[in-house]
Design a protein around this motif. Structure first.
Motif, mmCIF file in Angstrom:
data_model
loop_
_atom_site.group_PDB
_atom_site.id
_atom_site.type_symbol
_atom_site.label_atom_id
_atom_site.label_comp_id
_atom_site.label_asym_id
_atom_site.label_seq_id
_atom_site.Cartn_x
_atom_site.Cartn_y
_atom_site.Cartn_z
ATOM 1 N N GLU A 61 0.835 -1.206 0.000
ATOM 2 C CA GLU A 61 0.000 0.000 0.000
ATOM 3 C C GLU A 61 0.872 1.260 0.000
ATOM 4 O OE1 GLU A 61 -0.362 -2.644 1.829
ATOM 5 O OE2 GLU A 61 -2.478 -3.092 2.295
ATOM 6 N N SER A 62 1.987 1.206 0.752
ATOM 7 C CA SER A 62 2.886 2.352 0.818
ATOM 8 C C SER A 62 3.443 2.705 -0.550
ATOM 9 C CB SER A 62 4.038 2.052 1.793
ATOM 10 O OG SER A 62 5.017 3.059 1.730
ATOM 11 N N LEU A 63 3.998 1.719 -1.246
ATOM 12 C CA LEU A 63 4.598 1.990 -2.548
ATOM 13 C C LEU A 63 3.554 2.451 -3.561
ATOM 14 C CD1 LEU A 63 7.122 -0.990 -2.779
ATOM 15 C CD2 LEU A 63 7.583 1.381 -2.119
ATOM 16 N N THR A 64 2.355 1.897 -3.455
ATOM 17 C CA THR A 64 1.270 2.326 -4.350
ATOM 18 C C THR A 64 0.936 3.796 -4.116
ATOM 19 O OG1 THR A 64 0.329 0.096 -4.470
ATOM 20 C CG2 THR A 64 -1.131 1.944 -4.997
ATOM 21 N N GLU A 65 0.902 4.211 -2.846
ATOM 22 C CA GLU A 65 0.595 5.612 -2.542
ATOM 23 C C GLU A 65 1.684 6.534 -3.078
ATOM 24 O OE1 GLU A 65 -0.480 6.570 1.443
ATOM 25 O OE2 GLU A 65 -1.992 4.990 1.579
ATOM 26 N N PHE A 66 2.941 6.142 -2.901
ATOM 27 C CA PHE A 66 4.022 6.965 -3.452
ATOM 28 C C PHE A 66 3.846 7.136 -4.960
ATOM 29 C CE2 PHE A 66 6.696 5.798 0.370
ATOM 30 C CZ PHE A 66 6.944 7.095 0.781
ATOM 31 N N LYS A 67 3.547 6.048 -5.655
ATOM 32 C CA LYS A 67 3.396 6.122 -7.114
ATOM 33 C C LYS A 67 2.236 7.019 -7.502
ATOM 34 C CE LYS A 67 5.441 1.557 -7.923
ATOM 35 N NZ LYS A 67 5.182 0.142 -8.279
ATOM 36 N N GLN A 68 1.139 6.959 -6.736
ATOM 37 C CA GLN A 68 0.012 7.834 -7.025
ATOM 38 C C GLN A 68 0.388 9.305 -6.845
ATOM 39 O OE1 GLN A 68 -2.819 6.129 -4.293
ATOM 40 N NE2 GLN A 68 -3.915 5.029 -5.922
ATOM 41 N N LEU A 69 1.215 9.584 -5.837
ATOM 42 C CA LEU A 69 1.619 10.962 -5.572
ATOM 43 C C LEU A 69 2.508 11.524 -6.674
ATOM 44 C CD1 LEU A 69 2.331 10.636 -1.742
ATOM 45 C CD2 LEU A 69 0.530 12.028 -2.765
ATOM 46 N N THR A 70 3.200 10.660 -7.418
ATOM 47 C CA THR A 70 4.046 11.164 -8.507
ATOM 48 C C THR A 70 3.231 11.810 -9.607
ATOM 49 O OG1 THR A 70 4.033 9.045 -9.698
ATOM 50 C CG2 THR A 70 5.793 9.381 -8.083
ATOM 51 N N LYS A 71 1.919 11.529 -9.646
ATOM 52 C CA LYS A 71 1.062 12.083 -10.701
ATOM 53 C C LYS A 71 0.680 13.534 -10.422
ATOM 54 C CE LYS A 71 -0.876 7.477 -11.554
ATOM 55 N NZ LYS A 71 -2.089 6.634 -11.503
ATOM 56 N N LEU A 72 0.937 14.005 -9.221
ATOM 57 C CA LEU A 72 0.597 15.386 -8.898
ATOM 58 C C LEU A 72 1.473 16.349 -9.698
ATOM 59 C CD1 LEU A 72 0.223 15.089 -5.031
ATOM 60 C CD2 LEU A 72 -1.596 15.187 -6.727
ATOM 61 N N ARG A 73 0.893 17.413 -10.125
ATOM 62 C CA ARG A 73 1.605 18.379 -10.948
ATOM 63 C C ARG A 73 2.826 18.945 -10.213
ATOM 64 N NH1 ARG A 73 -1.777 23.442 -12.799
ATOM 65 N NH2 ARG A 73 -1.591 23.820 -10.560
ATOM 66 N N GLY A 74 3.993 18.810 -10.842
ATOM 67 C CA GLY A 74 5.218 19.372 -10.290
ATOM 68 C C GLY A 74 5.819 18.594 -9.150
ATOM 69 N N ALA A 75 5.238 17.452 -8.776
ATOM 70 C CA ALA A 75 5.704 16.731 -7.594
ATOM 71 C C ALA A 75 6.528 15.504 -7.920
ATOM 72 C CB ALA A 75 4.504 16.321 -6.731
ATOM 73 N N ALA A 76 6.655 15.132 -9.202
ATOM 74 C CA ALA A 76 7.236 13.838 -9.566
ATOM 75 C C ALA A 76 8.649 13.651 -9.027
ATOM 76 C CB ALA A 76 7.221 13.671 -11.080
ATOM 77 N N SER A 77 9.522 14.646 -9.200
ATOM 78 C CA SER A 77 10.917 14.484 -8.774
ATOM 79 C C SER A 77 11.017 14.310 -7.267
ATOM 80 C CB SER A 77 11.739 15.693 -9.222
ATOM 81 O OG SER A 77 11.777 15.781 -10.621
ATOM 82 N N MET A 78 10.283 15.134 -6.528
ATOM 83 C CA MET A 78 10.314 15.057 -5.080
ATOM 84 C C MET A 78 9.800 13.702 -4.589
ATOM 85 S SD MET A 78 8.278 17.470 -2.333
ATOM 86 C CE MET A 78 8.933 18.977 -3.055
ATOM 87 N N VAL A 79 8.670 13.282 -5.146
ATOM 88 C CA VAL A 79 8.065 12.035 -4.691
ATOM 89 C C VAL A 79 8.916 10.843 -5.116
ATOM 90 C CG1 VAL A 79 6.038 10.552 -4.819
ATOM 91 C CG2 VAL A 79 5.757 13.031 -4.698
ATOM 92 N N ASN A 80 9.485 10.885 -6.310
ATOM 93 C CA ASN A 80 10.317 9.778 -6.770
ATOM 94 C C ASN A 80 11.531 9.566 -5.868
ATOM 95 O OD1 ASN A 80 8.985 8.588 -8.934
ATOM 96 N ND2 ASN A 80 9.703 10.151 -10.383
ATOM 97 N N TYR A 81 12.067 10.635 -5.316
ATOM 98 C CA TYR A 81 13.177 10.489 -4.371
ATOM 99 C C TYR A 81 12.728 9.684 -3.151
ATOM 100 C CZ TYR A 81 16.523 11.648 -0.707
ATOM 101 O OH TYR A 81 17.419 11.560 0.323
ATOM 102 N N HIS A 82 11.551 10.019 -2.614
ATOM 103 C CA HIS A 82 11.045 9.285 -1.453
ATOM 104 C C HIS A 82 10.638 7.863 -1.834
ATOM 105 C CE1 HIS A 82 11.112 12.433 1.626
ATOM 106 N NE2 HIS A 82 10.973 13.254 0.605
ATOM 107 N N LEU A 83 10.116 7.702 -3.037
ATOM 108 C CA LEU A 83 9.791 6.356 -3.504
ATOM 109 C C LEU A 83 11.060 5.511 -3.595
ATOM 110 C CD1 LEU A 83 7.901 4.210 -4.633
ATOM 111 C CD2 LEU A 83 8.077 5.336 -6.880
ATOM 112 N N ALA A 84 12.153 6.114 -4.077
ATOM 113 C CA ALA A 84 13.419 5.386 -4.151
ATOM 114 C C ALA A 84 13.895 4.968 -2.764
ATOM 115 C CB ALA A 84 14.478 6.261 -4.832
#
Length: 612
Positions: free
Chosen positions: A183-206
């Motif tokens: 569920e955690s990883l799924t939520e991170f991936k969903q957050l990457t779809k937010l406008r302008g948030a992909a780089s920030m969220v991808n770092y936390h996803l990594a």
């Protein structure tokens, strides 16, 4: 429910009504003592004394507001808590006290206050955030998941104020803490779809992927410069590559990092990798570390503008509370505290970094610069001496030492520091050499070694022929020495072309015309220089000289009187201005010519003795 943080500026500066009961106590304002002394008057590294107790409500409240406006967080916290003793359920006082306590780093007291506010049913968004931070710190993950609740961002909700993204990242890390990795990883991936948030969220996803052992997935994300091209991302990437048995790739990645040689921690990682050591993944040991990096990420973004958002300090404090060994959070807090003028609080953070072995030279250089800007030159000199002793191989440390010595007029002592820096820089990187050459030239010139200074200025100009500051300094030095005046004029004219509104350079141009006897041409640039630097004694003095030689004697006297009122730097300068007012510039110049270029000393006749 989303978390809406309350900016410190709103709490400190908004003309809020007095808390309940304060109006009746208003006459006590006259009894209020002044806020604590400025930080520059306090001994460093000592606990701050509590704010003097003021009776009633209005006194502490108004003293707290004044301290908050001045960013004196410790004093503001003490006075807000004093005010709360008289109005313990006032939400404005509670939230203001909470901001001040967090800003000063007193997280235990801040947490206790947040709990009280919640128990009273008056929890603000900031109080809720503090409580959630405490849940993460103590590992109460299910409670944190429940407290945050549904996250609109992951369902396409509004993210215009950024708070939904904070909630989403915290929620995803809390899910991981609760054992729900999927569920955690799924939520991170969903957050990457937010406008302008992909780089920030991808770092936390990594980080989350690495935390659960998916190093291949983590490496793919961190390899993207938009995701991992910052100090923490680079460290995490090196650890991930090492876990994948790719030490050579990790070494290459580290050595290609700009400024690698100036980051001892990165150099140490490279050396461990070169010895064949497999680095453990420890960038995030627990989900609490992940949430700390959420706060650090947002704090860094808020601090990145020319006028840092006061909320940046709140985020930095929450980050270091969750992860006390996260050096970047302490560094951010220290730099923000410096920016707010709270140097003693900043020094505590720097001291903690030193004790942790996390004092990076780049951070120390930032600290030295802030101390110098605060006119704490003795402290800055001690810091530069310590830095050059610890990292003698760092050219920037020697340049900083030279600069601090030069600012204290210790010009002859500054020269060896610049010598050392230039020897370390070598000849292969000329762009890095131009400033220490220029700075050493100034120190040499002020030490009476103009031939060597001129050589340094000309060497700096070969590297940067369009450096207005070097063109001006060399040109003015030649003018002041009455040497090579035609060349000096060309140098200064080029500097004016590059910086047409710079008062110092306009003053140099006017003075070059003056030395060449072109007095009428000198008037216009000198008037522009005075307009740009109306409070500079030397510029006004020069204006007087030019007016005099242009035949405008009355205007000259006005400028000289103004120069005297602005307190010239030395008594010799003031004495010369008084002589011009008494006898005129022509007479002073004749006296100086007859006395080897210096104004003769005028001694008062001795006092008569009684016998006389």
């Amino acid at each position: 429910m989303t978390t809406r943080l309350i900016p410190l500026a709103l709490i400190a500066l908004t003309a809020a009504p007095l808390p309940q009961g304060a109006a009746m106590a208003a006459p006590l304002l006259a009894q209020a003592e002044a806020p604590a002394a400025p930080d520059s008057e306090r001994p460093a590294h000592r606990p701050e004394p509590p704010a003097p107790e003021i009776r009633g409500l209005a006194g502490p409240y108004l003293a707290a507001r004044m301290a908050a406006i001045q960013n004196d967080f410790s004093t503001a916290a003490d006075y807000y808590l004093q005010a709360l003793a008289h109005a313990d359920s006032d939400p404005y006082l509670q939230d203001s006290a909470l901001v001040a306590l967090i800003s000063t780093g007193e997280m235990e007291r801040a947490t206790a206050l947040a709990v009280t506010m919640s128990d009273q049913g008056r929890a603000t968004d900031l109080a809720k955030l503090v409580q959630r931070t405490e849940m993460a710190r103590t590992g109460r993950w299910d409670a944190l998941v429940s407290a945050i609740g549904d996250v609109p961002a992951s369902r396409g909700g509004d993210t215009s104020d950024g708070t939904v993204l904070v909630d989403g990242l915290m929620h995803a890390w809390a899910q991981l803490g609760s054992g729900r990795a999927g569920e955690s990883l799924t939520e991170f991936k969903q957050l990457t779809k937010l406008r302008g948030a992909a780089s920030m969220v991808n770092y936390h996803l990594a980080l989350a992927k690495a935390q659960v052992g998916d190093f291949e997935g983590a490496e793919l994300l961190l390899a993207d410069p938009a995701t991992g091209a910052h100090i923490l991302g680079i460290i995490a990437h090196a650890q991930v590559l090492s876990q994948l048995e790719r030490n050579r790739d990790a070494i290459a990645m580290l050595e290609e990092t700009p400024g690698f040689a100036e980051e001892p921690y990165l150099v140490a990682l490279r050396d461990r990798l070169a010895k064949g050591e497999t680095l453990p993944f420890e960038s995030v040991r627990t989900p609490a570390d992940g949430i700390a990096q959420v706060f650090l990420t947002f704090g860094s973004v808020l601090a990145s503008s020319d006028e840092p958002d006061p909320l940046a300090l709140i985020h930095a404090r929450l980050a270091e509370y969750l992860a006390p060994d996260l050096g970047e959070a302490r560094l951010l807090a220290a730099q923000l505290l410096q920016g707010f003028g709270q140097f003693d609080l900043a020094e505590r953070e720097f001291e903690e970094l030193r004790e942790q072995g996390e004092m990076r030279p780049i951070a120390e250089l930032s600290r030295i610069d802030a101390l110098a800007r605060a006119d704490r030159l003795a402290d800055a000199e001690k810091a530069t001496l310590a830095l050059t002793a610890t990292h003698p191989e760092l050219a920037q440390g020697w340049i900083a030492l030279g600069d601090i010595l030069r600012q204290q007029d210790k010009f002859s002592q500054a020269i060896p520091a610049y010598d050392k820096a230039l020897s370390l820089l070598g000849e292969d990187n000329p762009e890095a050499r131009w400033f220490p050459l220029y700075a050493r030239g100034i120190a040499l010139e002020r030490s009476g070694q103009f031939t060597k200074a001129e050589a340094d200025f000309r060497a700096a100009l070969k590297i940067r022929p369009d450096s207005a500051q070097v063109l001006n300094y060399l040109g003015y030095s030649l003018v002041d020495r009455n040497e090579k005046l035609e060349e000096a004029l060309k140098l200064i004219q080029r500097a004016v072309d590059l910086r047409p509104t710079d008062g110092y350079i306009l003053d140099s141009l006017a003075w070059a015309y003056f030395r060449l006897g072109r007095y009428q041409e000198a008037v216009a640039p000198m008037e522009r220089a005075v307009a740009a630097m109306a409070s500079d004694a030397l510029v006004n003095d020069h204006m007087g000289d030019i007016y005099w030689m242009a035949g405008r004697h009355r205007e000259a006297e006005i400028q000289w009187r103004r120069a005297l009122s602005l307190k010239p730097e030395t008594e010799d300068e003031a004495r010369r201005i008084r002589a011009k007012l008494e006898r005129g510039l022509d007479a002073v110049l004749e006296e100086e010519k007859a006395n080897g270029g210096k104004l003769p000393e005028v001694h008062a006749p001795p006092e008569p003795t009684r016998a006389e």
